[in-house]
Structures are given as C-alpha cells and as structure tokens.
Motif scaffolding. Sequence first.
Motif, PDB file in Angstrom:
ATOM      1  N   VAL A 266      18.935   6.145  73.486  1.00 22.72           N
ATOM      2  CA  VAL A 266      20.140   6.672  74.129  1.00 22.72           C
ATOM      3  C   VAL A 266      21.316   6.321  73.225  1.00 22.72           C
ATOM      4  CG1 VAL A 266      21.605   6.633  76.163  1.00 22.72           C
ATOM      5  CG2 VAL A 266      19.112   6.382  76.402  1.00 22.72           C
ATOM      6  N   LEU A 267      21.857   7.317  72.563  1.00 23.59           N
ATOM      7  CA  LEU A 267      22.895   7.078  71.568  1.00 23.59           C
ATOM      8  C   LEU A 267      24.238   6.792  72.212  1.00 23.59           C
ATOM      9  CD1 LEU A 267      22.009   9.880  68.998  1.00 23.59           C
ATOM     10  CD2 LEU A 267      21.470   7.446  68.836  1.00 23.59           C
ATOM     11  N   ASP A 268      24.936   5.829  71.649  1.00 25.32           N
ATOM     12  CA  ASP A 268      26.293   5.553  72.080  1.00 25.32           C
ATOM     13  C   ASP A 268      27.205   6.703  71.668  1.00 25.32           C
ATOM     14  OD1 ASP A 268      28.024   2.976  72.996  1.00 25.32           O
ATOM     15  OD2 ASP A 268      29.148   4.197  71.575  1.00 25.32           O
ATOM     16  N   ALA A 269      28.216   6.936  72.461  1.00 22.33           N
ATOM     17  CA  ALA A 269      29.136   8.025  72.161  1.00 22.33           C
ATOM     18  C   ALA A 269      29.822   7.858  70.798  1.00 22.33           C
ATOM     19  CB  ALA A 269      30.186   8.146  73.255  1.00 22.33           C
ATOM     20  N   ALA A 270      29.902   6.600  70.322  1.00 20.92           N
ATOM     21  CA  ALA A 270      30.572   6.347  69.043  1.00 20.92           C
ATOM     22  C   ALA A 270      29.632   6.513  67.847  1.00 20.92           C
ATOM     23  CB  ALA A 270      31.152   4.931  69.044  1.00 20.92           C
ATOM     24  N   TYR A 271      28.371   6.854  68.084  1.00 22.69           N
ATOM     25  CA  TYR A 271      27.434   7.000  66.962  1.00 22.69           C
ATOM     26  C   TYR A 271      27.938   8.068  65.992  1.00 22.69           C
ATOM     27  CZ  TYR A 271      23.228   8.498  64.453  1.00 22.69           C
ATOM     28  OH  TYR A 271      22.335   8.867  63.483  1.00 22.69           O
ATOM     29  N   GLN A 274      26.267  11.924  65.321  1.00 23.00           N
ATOM     30  CA  GLN A 274      26.218  12.989  66.316  1.00 23.00           C
ATOM     31  C   GLN A 274      27.075  14.179  65.882  1.00 23.00           C
ATOM     32  OE1 GLN A 274      25.700  11.576  70.645  1.00 23.00           O
ATOM     33  NE2 GLN A 274      27.297  10.264  69.792  1.00 23.00           N
TER      34      GLN A 274
END
Length: 275
Positions: A266-271, A274
């Motif tokens: 589950v990727l963090d929004a800050a990755y 993306q």
Amino acid sequence: MLIAQITDLHVRPRGLPAYRVSETNTMVARAVAHLLALDPRPDLVLISGDLTDCGLAEEYEELRGMLARLPMPVHVIPGNHDRRETLRDVLPASYLPGATDGFIQYTIEDHPVRLIALDTLVAGASHGALCTERLGFLERALAGGDGRPTLVFMHHPPFECGLVHMDEIRLLDGEAPFRRLIGAQTCIERILCGHHHRPIVTRYAGTIAQIAPSVTHQVAFDLTPEHEGALVFEPPAYLLHRYTPESGIVSHMVYVESFDGPYPFVLDAAYPGQH
C-alpha cells in the motif's frame, strides 16, 4: 525448468537429534512439505550431500520414507557424513542412476540442463577430494556434453570463503586440476555445493560457484581466524534454480519456515514513483 537444491539434511535415527540439539528429521520433513507446496513444483530435486548424520542404515531408511513423498525425480550425492555402501543399499537406485563404480557419480542427460554429479567424499575424513579416477570421470562427462548448458553438483566447495574452520575441510585434494577442467569449458552454468550450511556465492574458473544453506541448522557466521565453529538456528532454506534458454540459471534462496504476511504493498501518497 525448476531445480530444487536441498542439502545437509543430517537425518538421524527416529527420535534422536543431531549434535544433541538439532531436530533434523522434523526439519527435513518440513522441507519436503514445502517443496510439495510450491506452485509450480520443481521438475527435480538435487540433494548435495550429508543426507544423514552418521551414515547408518536406519538413518537412510528414515530419509527414504520422507523422500518417497516427492513425485519428481530425486538425485543425490554423498557428503562427509555419508557412507557410500549404506547409501547404495538403502536408497532407490533411481536416486543415483548409472553410478556403477566405487564412486557415486553420474550424468543426467534428459533435461534442458545437463547434470553432472561428483563424489568428493573421503572415507574417514571431513575434507573433500577428487582423485585421478574421479577427475577422469568429470573430464569425460564434460567432453560428452556438446556445449549444452551444464550444472555440476558436489558436496565440498572448491574455494575458500573466510569461515576458517570450514575452509580447512573444503575440497582440498584435486582442486587445481578441477579448476582447470572447469575453466576450459564455456557451458557450465553453475557449480552447486553444500557442506558449509550457509548461502555463499563466488566467481570460480569462469563460472559461478554457489553453496546452498541447509534445510536444518546453519553454521554460525564468524570470519575471525580463531573461531572454531558452531551451529545456529537461523532459518532453514534451500535454493531454487530456474533455467530458461534466454536467462540461463537464476537462483532463488527460499526459506522453509512460515512468516507473517503476505501483506499488500500500500503506497504512501508521498511515494515519488506514482503517476
């Protein structure tokens, strides 16, 4: 093609541990169950020595029962904890096809990768050797391969790794001519070994030499010269070698034990990767 390499099983008579503390029979049974659960399953299983702890008939009988669960071909070579005569007497002949002389060595030709099994056992000793007769077998086997991709599997590693107490009992006699024979070939994908109970990889004579971890206990990692050696219960593991004509051999270390997970990524929004 998938080739599972398990090694250093150290099977004991039923109810007895190895080295007073290692329940090797239980761990080997778990490894067999793990192989059966793989999807896809391996096309064959190589066992690169130390099948038993003392080479006793009752140990090989225990092992035979455990390996009987495997539906794919199984091929074995002896290690310093084995006894050739007892191994031959108890285990199925299909595990060592064509090994008709005093040594347990043979070739397997009916797969995309050729397999050459070498016997490095020195009766009554812990180190390994390749005498003139065994080197002659290897030379003939290599000459008959017509350049096909080839795996050589043997118990004793032919190189130093820095674990002093294990380096003292590696392949000692016959290493130089072995290196010359291997170096003269371009078709050897891997040299697969056991003995050291640790995952170790090096370049050797123009190819890759690789030691598999044990499916039971491991050897303690200690590079100090004075270390005398000990066993530790790091996770049991084996190697799974995947061959394709495009990539050759790609090797994966696979743990036998179960661990927490799997968990989704589950990727963090800050990755930053993306889109």
